[in-house]
Each structure stands twice: as structure tokens, then as C-alpha cells.
Design a protein around this motif. Structure first.
Motif, PDB file in Angstrom:
ATOM      1  N   GLY A 250       0.816  -1.219   0.000  1.00 15.04           N
ATOM      2  CA  GLY A 250       0.000   0.000   0.000  1.00 15.04           C
ATOM      3  C   GLY A 250       0.847   1.266   0.000  1.00 15.04           C
ATOM      4  O   GLY A 250       0.534   2.232   0.679  1.00 15.04           O
ATOM      5  N   VAL A 251       1.925   1.246  -0.764  1.00 10.83           N
ATOM      6  CA  VAL A 251       2.843   2.390  -0.794  1.00 10.83           C
ATOM      7  C   VAL A 251       2.776   3.073  -2.151  1.00 10.83           C
ATOM      8  O   VAL A 251       2.737   2.404  -3.188  1.00 10.83           O
ATOM      9  CB  VAL A 251       4.292   1.902  -0.549  1.00 10.83           C
ATOM     10  CG1 VAL A 251       5.300   3.014  -0.749  1.00 10.83           C
ATOM     11  CG2 VAL A 251       4.424   1.320   0.853  1.00 10.83           C
ATOM     12  N   ARG A 252       2.737   4.403  -2.127  1.00 18.02           N
ATOM     13  CA  ARG A 252       2.764   5.134  -3.389  1.00 18.02           C
ATOM     14  C   ARG A 252       3.607   6.403  -3.213  1.00 18.02           C
ATOM     15  O   ARG A 252       3.764   6.888  -2.091  1.00 18.02           O
ATOM     16  CB  ARG A 252       1.345   5.515  -3.830  1.00 18.02           C
ATOM     17  CG  ARG A 252       0.515   6.228  -2.763  1.00 18.02           C
ATOM     18  CD  ARG A 252      -0.606   7.024  -3.340  1.00 18.02           C
ATOM     19  NE  ARG A 252      -0.108   8.187  -4.069  1.00 18.02           N
ATOM     20  CZ  ARG A 252       0.307   9.322  -3.494  1.00 18.02           C
ATOM     21  NH1 ARG A 252       0.287   9.467  -2.188  1.00 18.02           N
ATOM     22  NH2 ARG A 252       0.730  10.340  -4.226  1.00 18.02           N
ATOM     23  N   PHE A 253       4.140   6.874  -4.312  1.00 17.85           N
ATOM     24  CA  PHE A 253       5.019   8.054  -4.236  1.00 17.85           C
ATOM     25  C   PHE A 253       4.464   9.176  -5.094  1.00 17.85           C
ATOM     26  O   PHE A 253       3.824   8.923  -6.107  1.00 17.85           O
ATOM     27  CB  PHE A 253       6.416   7.698  -4.763  1.00 17.85           C
ATOM     28  CG  PHE A 253       7.068   6.599  -3.987  1.00 17.85           C
ATOM     29  CD1 PHE A 253       7.794   6.875  -2.840  1.00 17.85           C
ATOM     30  CD2 PHE A 253       6.935   5.276  -4.383  1.00 17.85           C
ATOM     31  CE1 PHE A 253       8.370   5.855  -2.102  1.00 17.85           C
ATOM     32  CE2 PHE A 253       7.516   4.249  -3.659  1.00 17.85           C
ATOM     33  CZ  PHE A 253       8.232   4.548  -2.514  1.00 17.85           C
ATOM     34  N   ASP A 254       4.753  10.401  -4.672  1.00 19.66           N
ATOM     35  CA  ASP A 254       4.411  11.523  -5.550  1.00 19.66           C
ATOM     36  C   ASP A 254       5.337  11.519  -6.757  1.00 19.66           C
ATOM     37  O   ASP A 254       4.922  11.803  -7.870  1.00 19.66           O
ATOM     38  CB  ASP A 254       4.561  12.851  -4.797  1.00 19.66           C
ATOM     39  CG  ASP A 254       3.516  12.992  -3.717  1.00 19.66           C
ATOM     40  OD1 ASP A 254       2.360  12.595  -3.967  1.00 19.66           O
ATOM     41  OD2 ASP A 254       3.846  13.477  -2.611  1.00 19.66           O
ATOM     42  N   HIS A 255       6.614  11.225  -6.499  1.00 19.14           N
ATOM     43  CA  HIS A 255       7.580  11.258  -7.603  1.00 19.14           C
ATOM     44  C   HIS A 255       8.548  10.100  -7.505  1.00 19.14           C
ATOM     45  O   HIS A 255       9.080   9.836  -6.426  1.00 19.14           O
ATOM     46  CB  HIS A 255       8.399  12.558  -7.551  1.00 19.14           C
ATOM     47  CG  HIS A 255       7.543  13.782  -7.557  1.00 19.14           C
ATOM     48  ND1 HIS A 255       6.880  14.208  -8.687  1.00 19.14           N
ATOM     49  CD2 HIS A 255       7.214  14.650  -6.570  1.00 19.14           C
ATOM     50  CE1 HIS A 255       6.176  15.302  -8.393  1.00 19.14           C
ATOM     51  NE2 HIS A 255       6.361  15.582  -7.112  1.00 19.14           N
ATOM     52  N   ILE A 256       8.742   9.429  -8.623  1.00 22.04           N
ATOM     53  CA  ILE A 256       9.826   8.452  -8.674  1.00 22.04           C
ATOM     54  C   ILE A 256      10.915   9.120  -9.480  1.00 22.04           C
ATOM     55  O   ILE A 256      10.908   9.112 -10.711  1.00 22.04           O
ATOM     56  CB  ILE A 256       9.342   7.128  -9.302  1.00 22.04           C
ATOM     57  CG1 ILE A 256       8.207   6.590  -8.436  1.00 22.04           C
ATOM     58  CG2 ILE A 256      10.495   6.133  -9.417  1.00 22.04           C
ATOM     59  CD1 ILE A 256       7.877   5.139  -8.576  1.00 22.04           C
ATOM     60  N   TRP A 257      11.786   9.789  -8.755  1.00 22.88           N
ATOM     61  CA  TRP A 257      12.884  10.499  -9.391  1.00 22.88           C
ATOM     62  C   TRP A 257      14.157   9.811  -8.953  1.00 22.88           C
ATOM     63  O   TRP A 257      14.673  10.066  -7.851  1.00 22.88           O
ATOM     64  CB  TRP A 257      12.901  11.971  -8.932  1.00 22.88           C
ATOM     65  CG  TRP A 257      11.805  12.804  -9.523  1.00 22.88           C
ATOM     66  CD1 TRP A 257      11.103  12.573 -10.678  1.00 22.88           C
ATOM     67  CD2 TRP A 257      11.281  14.040  -8.987  1.00 22.88           C
ATOM     68  NE1 TRP A 257      10.189  13.576 -10.900  1.00 22.88           N
ATOM     69  CE2 TRP A 257      10.273  14.492  -9.887  1.00 22.88           C
ATOM     70  CE3 TRP A 257      11.575  14.807  -7.858  1.00 22.88           C
ATOM     71  CZ2 TRP A 257       9.559  15.674  -9.668  1.00 22.88           C
ATOM     72  CZ3 TRP A 257      10.867  15.979  -7.643  1.00 22.88           C
ATOM     73  CH2 TRP A 257       9.867  16.404  -8.541  1.00 22.88           C
ATOM     74  N   GLY A 258      14.632   8.947  -9.801  1.00 23.22           N
ATOM     75  CA  GLY A 258      15.866   8.245  -9.475  1.00 23.22           C
ATOM     76  C   GLY A 258      17.068   9.155  -9.675  1.00 23.22           C
ATOM     77  O   GLY A 258      16.929  10.321 -10.062  1.00 23.22           O
ATOM     78  N   GLU A 259      18.231   8.606  -9.443  1.00 26.74           N
ATOM     79  CA  GLU A 259      19.454   9.401  -9.606  1.00 26.74           C
ATOM     80  C   GLU A 259      19.568   9.952 -11.026  1.00 26.74           C
ATOM     81  O   GLU A 259      20.073  11.052 -11.245  1.00 26.74           O
ATOM     82  CB  GLU A 259      20.675   8.532  -9.280  1.00 26.74           C
ATOM     83  CG  GLU A 259      20.788   8.187  -7.803  1.00 26.74           C
ATOM     84  CD  GLU A 259      22.004   7.323  -7.516  1.00 26.74           C
ATOM     85  OE1 GLU A 259      23.088   7.612  -8.053  1.00 26.74           O
ATOM     86  OE2 GLU A 259      21.863   6.343  -6.753  1.00 26.74           O
ATOM     87  N   SER A 260      19.046   9.186 -11.989  1.00 27.62           N
ATOM     88  CA  SER A 260      19.176   9.612 -13.389  1.00 27.62           C
ATOM     89  C   SER A 260      18.379  10.887 -13.674  1.00 27.62           C
ATOM     90  O   SER A 260      18.648  11.586 -14.642  1.00 27.62           O
ATOM     91  CB  SER A 260      18.675   8.505 -14.321  1.00 27.62           C
ATOM     92  OG  SER A 260      17.279   8.316 -14.133  1.00 27.62           O
ATOM     93  N   HIS A 261      17.409  11.167 -12.812  1.00 30.77           N
ATOM     94  CA  HIS A 261      16.586  12.355 -13.005  1.00 30.77           C
ATOM     95  C   HIS A 261      17.443  13.631 -13.032  1.00 30.77           C
ATOM     96  O   HIS A 261      17.045  14.647 -13.584  1.00 30.77           O
ATOM     97  CB  HIS A 261      15.575  12.431 -11.850  1.00 30.77           C
ATOM     98  CG  HIS A 261      14.529  13.470 -12.017  1.00 30.77           C
ATOM     99  ND1 HIS A 261      13.470  13.328 -12.882  1.00 30.77           N
ATOM    100  CD2 HIS A 261      14.372  14.687 -11.434  1.00 30.77           C
ATOM    101  CE1 HIS A 261      12.703  14.409 -12.819  1.00 30.77           C
ATOM    102  NE2 HIS A 261      13.228  15.236 -11.945  1.00 30.77           N
ATOM    103  N   TYR A 262      18.605  13.547 -12.415  1.00 27.01           N
ATOM    104  CA  TYR A 262      19.444  14.748 -12.269  1.00 27.01           C
ATOM    105  C   TYR A 262      20.607  14.755 -13.248  1.00 27.01           C
ATOM    106  O   TYR A 262      21.526  15.554 -13.113  1.00 27.01           O
ATOM    107  CB  TYR A 262      19.936  14.852 -10.817  1.00 27.01           C
ATOM    108  CG  TYR A 262      18.773  14.719  -9.849  1.00 27.01           C
ATOM    109  CD1 TYR A 262      17.931  15.808  -9.606  1.00 27.01           C
ATOM    110  CD2 TYR A 262      18.458  13.499  -9.252  1.00 27.01           C
ATOM    111  CE1 TYR A 262      16.815  15.679  -8.775  1.00 27.01           C
ATOM    112  CE2 TYR A 262      17.349  13.364  -8.424  1.00 27.01           C
ATOM    113  CZ  TYR A 262      16.533  14.453  -8.204  1.00 27.01           C
ATOM    114  OH  TYR A 262      15.437  14.329  -7.395  1.00 27.01           O
TER     115      TYR A 262
END
Ligand code: ARG
Length: 595
Positions: A250-262
């Protein structure tokens, strides 16, 4: 209970020179000593009097001024001045808040987004590896803080900082070449792990592979389409697998921004740091000399290797800057293993050097490891025990326990009210209940351990229906439901329990009063959970509440009493159901209807 503490503090402030806060009051060790205690030790020096004398003097002044609010009683207990709230006031106002408060059914919640912005980073596993049990720690704790934060009015922004960038993806692309895999190959997470292990084994005897991997990562950083496509494929396979686990929890995230996002922020960041003279060269690499918040020198933070590649820390500095720019957060929390303490100190050190004042709003919440009692699991080292495996074992055990319980219980006790239509029906619901109880057991066990400590995992204890376990609390919740259901079926209550203030005079036993007072501490415990980033605070409180509910259940018959008594006690059962259910839900513990 908080509102009474405020009243007591206000009363004290009519006679004190320097005002106190309600949170300065302590809770006496024994309920019969009162509800709040004001310790007079701190005033002793200033007033040059012994604490018991001070407490006596304060009481006299309060009485002389007549500032004690109606419903509060004050008395001295040695060096303390204690306050007791009149039972009727406690019962009426707390049950009223819980059953009929403004936030209807969400006792202790505050208006959405009425408080500051909280960036909460959690879970953050590495791509191309299955989630292992160790990842449950940041995932369960993060998700609990996330829910509680929102409940208490914060604007929470949750981020999953996937480990999806770095030399290991260079290594994987080399494995694709060596083992003849292409972008079109059907691959699962386990295949990725297998490829990674095999290529690393080869690399041990062949330095050229390592070289090729480094080069492949540099090409990835430069955006070479072929390498990018392979990398993308690894990320997709992993995300599918992670999502399956997250859905189960039951887990959800606003953003999945991995290291590659940067990745596009790294060169400008490095250039900026070089121009400002913050980044200095050392043996071909680029580093920032850093200190911690007290000015203590730390090992320098490496941001660019001599081959020009960036590292984990570079991405973290870029991520922090990006998040602040975007959200102007009031607090940013990283839930990451204790082995990364130095890493975060260094990253914060770089931000401090860059004169980012908000670095003081950043914190690293460190957590410990998993230790297994089961020898088979412990010899494999925590890292190789997957979350799936642990949940599977828990589920099998719960399933067995449930079947035993059904055999043992006298007919009607745990059997569903309406006979299942088919055998599959009941098998399905047993399956669903086992899943809910297994997830609840494993998650609760993790959360009730102080984050900083290691989790001692003994399957038998974790899924036990007695003791400080998830199933024990889930079971208490189902018991509330079944009392309420039965009350309705037998015409002793309507479909909904309505708050009737006059009925509280029928709650006359000590255990009933204690239970209501404990329920009334819910908001305080939510707040402390957030303050210290410890879900164990809420978990322990829920255990205490459940114990009291058990005592109430044994001592006070609810159904079949004189109507007012039954009605009054049903209000208490309903209040417990709400608060316990809400607390469990915030922790991410599923609530089966029957067990
Ligand atoms: N992916 C890392 C690991 O599994 C954890 C990332 C933590 N977060 C961060 N901002 N560095 O060890």
C-alpha cells in the motif's frame, strides 16, 4: 488530552514568572497520581527553595487567585504539582471529539496543507536487484511518516530516489553484449541479477571488462542512444517488480525520481562549483573539503572522478538543490541506512559550503539492519533475503494458524456469519485474510522496532496472535467490529453508533476511564512520531491501547446489559475501533474484517 494539558499550563502561567508550555508537563507514572505533573525542580535554584515547598506555594497561589479551571483539580505530590481532570469532563469531551468531532471520523487530523512543506525521501532501492527485506525498513517507515504527515496537515512530497545511475549500469550493458542479450530479449529481474553476477565474476579475471563498463557508463552519461535504450530496459523491468511490492504494501510516491533524473544537472553543477572555487582538484579528481554543522572537519566529498564521471554524492547534491528550488521545503528527510551517515554529512557539508542556508532543514534518519533467528536465513546475510520470501513464509504460517484456529474455535466464534456460498469463496477469503495478516505482521514488526536499532526477526514471534505483534492489534480491531456487528444484529444498536453525551455517566469503571484517556492521547503520539521520525512511537502507543481494550473487554460486558450501560460501552467500542483502526491504517497495517 492535549486540551486539558493546555488548560493546566494556562493555569500555572497565572502564577509563574516565566511561562510554561503544555508540552512541558509530564505524565505521572501512576494514573491515580493525576493526569499531568508540573516538576518544580527547575525553579529551585531561581527561587532558592526546595521543590516540594515551591509546589505547595504554587498551589496556594492558584487557590488564592481562583484560576483553576472548572473540571481540573490540583494537588501536590512531593516536588510536583499534579493536575487531575474530572472523569466526566474527560469522558464527554474526548468521546465527543472522537465520535462527533469536526474532523468527522478522522480524530487527531489537521486541515490538509495547513502546515509546512515536508519533502520525504524513502524506499530508494537500486535498480536491477530485487527488493530485499532490508528495503522494508525505509519503505515502511517512510510510507508511515508520509501518511501521518499528511494526516497532521503537512504538505508532504514523497520521493523515491531510485539507484538507477552509475557504473553498474555500464557493467550490465557489457553483460548484454557478452551473453548475447538484446533490447528485445524477454528478461525478468532475476535474469538481470544473474547477468550482473556473471559479468562481475568474469571481470575478476579480466580487467578489460571493468574498463569497458566504465566507458559504457560514460557513454550513458553522454546520452549514447544504444546504451540509453538498454539502461531504460533495466529500469522498466525493475520498476514493474518494485511496483508489485509497493502495491502489496500500500505504498505510493508523488515522484519516482531516481538518480538519473538529475543527469542533466551534473555538468552545470560541477562547472559552477569549479568557478566558485568550492570544488578543488586532488590527484586528478575533484573534491570539496567539508565540515559538519559544528565545524568539525570531515573527509572531503568527492564529486567528480579523474575519468570525468560523476558519483552518487554528485547526484545527491544536485537532487537537494533541485528539490529546494521546486518546493521550498520547510523540512527534508532522507530515510536511508545507517551505513550512509558519513555520506549525508558530506552532502550537507557541500550544501553548507555553497551557502544554502536551508541545509539546516535537512536530516538523515538512519536505520539498522535485519537479523534472522532462523539459521538458514541468517547465514545468507540479510542482503539476500528478499521481501517476497519473507512475506511468503509469513503468509504460510498465518494460513496454518488460521486453519488451526477455525478447527479449535467453538462453532460460530470465528466462522463467518453468513455461510460461504462455495468452498472457493471461503478459500479465497482465507487467502485474502492470510495476506492481510502476514503483511500486517511483518510491517508492524519492522515499525515497532526503533529505526536506529536492528530488527530481530523470528518468524514465529512476528506472526504470533498474542504479544506485541501486528496480528494482536488487527485481531483487537476485528473484535471491535464483531461486537458492533452483533449489537446491530440483536437490535441493541443502530447501524451507526451515535455520540450521546448524557450516556457517559454510565462509564464508571477505572478501566473505561483509562481507555478513554489513552484514546485521547492519539494526537500527541502522532505529533511525536513526526517530531522524532519514529513510527515505533505510534506502534507502542497502539499496543498499550490494545492492552487496555483487552482489559476492558474482560472486565466490562458490553452486550446484554441494562440498555444505557450497553449503549455507553458501545460508544467506547466504536471509539476504540476508530482510533485503533486509524492508527493501524496510518502505519500501513491492513485491517481484515475477520480473523
Ligand atoms: N539507492 C541507495 C541504496 O540502495 C539509497 C539511496 C538513498 N538516498 C539518497 N538520496 N542517497 O543504498
Amino acid at each position: 488530552m492535549e486540551r486539558f494539558a493546555r488548560l493546566a499550563a494556562q493555569c500555572l502561567n497565572t502564577v509563574l514568572e516565566s511561562p510554561v508550555q503544555w508540552s512541558d508537563l509530564e505524565i505521572p507514572p501512576e494514573p491515580n497520581l493525576g493526569d499531568f505533573a508540573f516538576p518544580c525542580f527547575k525553579l529551585a535554584k531561581q527561587l532558592k527553595k526546595a521543590p516540594p515547598q515551591i509546589s505547595k506555594a504554587l498551589l496556594e497561589q492558584i487557590q488564592a487567585k481562583g484560576t483553576l479551571p472548572v473540571g481540573l483539580e490540583a494537588r501536590t505530590v512531593g516536588p510536583y504539582l499534579n493536575f487531575t481532570v474530572a472523569p466526566q469532563l474527560v469522558l464527554q469531551s474526548l468521546l465527543g471529539d472522537i465520535l462527533a468531532g469536526e474532523n468527522r471520523g478522522r480524530y487527531g487530523s489537521l486541515a490538509p496543507e495547513s502546515r509546512g512543506t515536508w519533502v520525504l525521501e524513502y524506499s530508494s532501492p537500486n535498480v536491477a536487484k530485487p527488493l530485499n527485506i532490508y528495503h522494508l525498513r525505509p519503505t515502511a517507515l517512510g510510507a508511515a511518516l508520509d501518511r501521518i504527515g499528511r494526516y497532521r496537515g503537512y504538505r508532504v512530497i514523497s520521493i523515491n530516489h531510485l539507484g538507477d545511475w552509475g557504473k553498474q549500469y555500464g557493467m550490465l550493458t557489457v553483460a548484454f553484449r557478452i551473453f548475447g542479450k538484446t533490447i528485445d530479449s524477454q528478461l525478468s529481474m532475476l535474469d538481470l541479477v544473474d547477468l550482473y553476477v556473471k559479468v562481475n565474476a568474469l571481470a575478476e579475471n579480466d580487467p578489460k571488462i571493468e574498463e569497458e563498463a566504465k566507458e559504457a557508463f560514460l557513454r550513458l552519461e553522454k546520452g549514447d542512444p544504444e546504451i540509453v535504450a538498454l539502461w531504460q530496459k533495466c529500469v522498466e523491468i525493475s520498476l514493474r517488480e518494485f511496483d508489485r511490492n509497493y502495491a502489496r504494501l500500500g505504498v505510493r510516491f508523488d515522484h519516482i525520481w531516481g538518480e538519473s533524473h538529475y543527469k542533466n544537472h551534473l555538468t552545470p553543477l560541477i562547472d559552477d562549483l569549479k568557478t566558485r572555487g568550492i570544488l578543488v582538484q586532488s590527484e586528478g579528481a575533484w573534491i570539496v573539503p567539508v565540515t559538519d554543522e559544528t565545524g568539525q572537519e570531515l573527509p572531503p566529498c568527492l564529486l567528480q572522478k579523474s575519468d570525468g564521471a560523476t558519483i552518487y554524492a554528485t547526484r545527491d547534491v544536485a537532487a537537494a538543490l533541485y528539490r529546494y528550488e521546486k518546493f521550498h521545503f520547510d523540512r527534508m528527510t532522507y530515510i536511508v541506512g545507517a551505513e550512509q551517515k558519513l555520506h549525508f554529512k558530506q552532502v550537507f557539508g557541500v550544501l553548507r559550503k555553497m551557502d544554502q542556508k536551508w541545509v539546516d532543514r535537512c536530516e538523515h534518519v538512519a536505520f539498522g539492519l535485519y537479523r534472522f533467528k532462523d539459521a538458514k536465513m541468517s547465514t545468507r546475510k540479510g542482503n539476500f533475503v528478499t521481501l517476497d520470501e519473507v512475506l511468503l513464509q509469513a503468509k504460510e504460517r498465518v494460513h496454518g494458524l488460521m486453519i488451526d484456529r477455525q478447527k479449535d474455535s467453538p462453532a460460530g466464534e470465528t466462522a463467518p456469519e453468513t455461510a460461504p456460498k462455495t468452498v472457493t469463496d471461503s478459500a479465497q477469503s482465507l487467502e485474502a485474510i492470510s495476506e492481510a495478516v502476514a503483511v500486517g505482521a511483518v510491517v508492524f514488526h519492522d515499525l515497532h522496532t526503533d529505526p536506529a536499532r536492528d530488527v530481530e526477526f523470528d518468524l514465529e514471534r512476528v506472526v504470533d496472535f498474542e504479544g506485541e505483534t501486528g496480528p494482536y492489534l488487527q485481531y483487537a480491531h476485528t473484535r471491535c467490529l464483531s461486537i458492533l456487528r452483533k449489537a446491530h444484529q440483536t437490535g441493541q444498536a443502530g447501524a451507526k453508533i451515535v455520540f450521546q453525551p448524557a450516556l457517559t455517566t454510565h462509564l464508571t469503571t477505572e478501566v473505561e476511564l483509562q481507555l478513554v484517556k489513552t484514546l485521547g492521547q492519539f494526537p500527541i503520539h502522532l505529533e511525536r512520531t513526526l517530531e522524532f521520525s519514529k513510527a515505533s512511537q505510534l506502534a507502542h502507543y497502539l499496543i498499550e491501547m490494545t492492552r487496555l481494550f483487552g482489559a476492558f473487554y474482560r472486565e466490562c460486558q458490553v452486550l446484554g446489559q441494562a440498555s444505557e450501560i450497553t449503549q455507553a460501552r458501545l460508544m467506547l467500542v466504536e471509539a476504540t475501533r476508530r482510533v485503533l483502526g486509524q492508527g493501524l491504517e496510518l502505519l500501513g497495517i491492513p485491517l481484515p474484517e475477520k480473523m
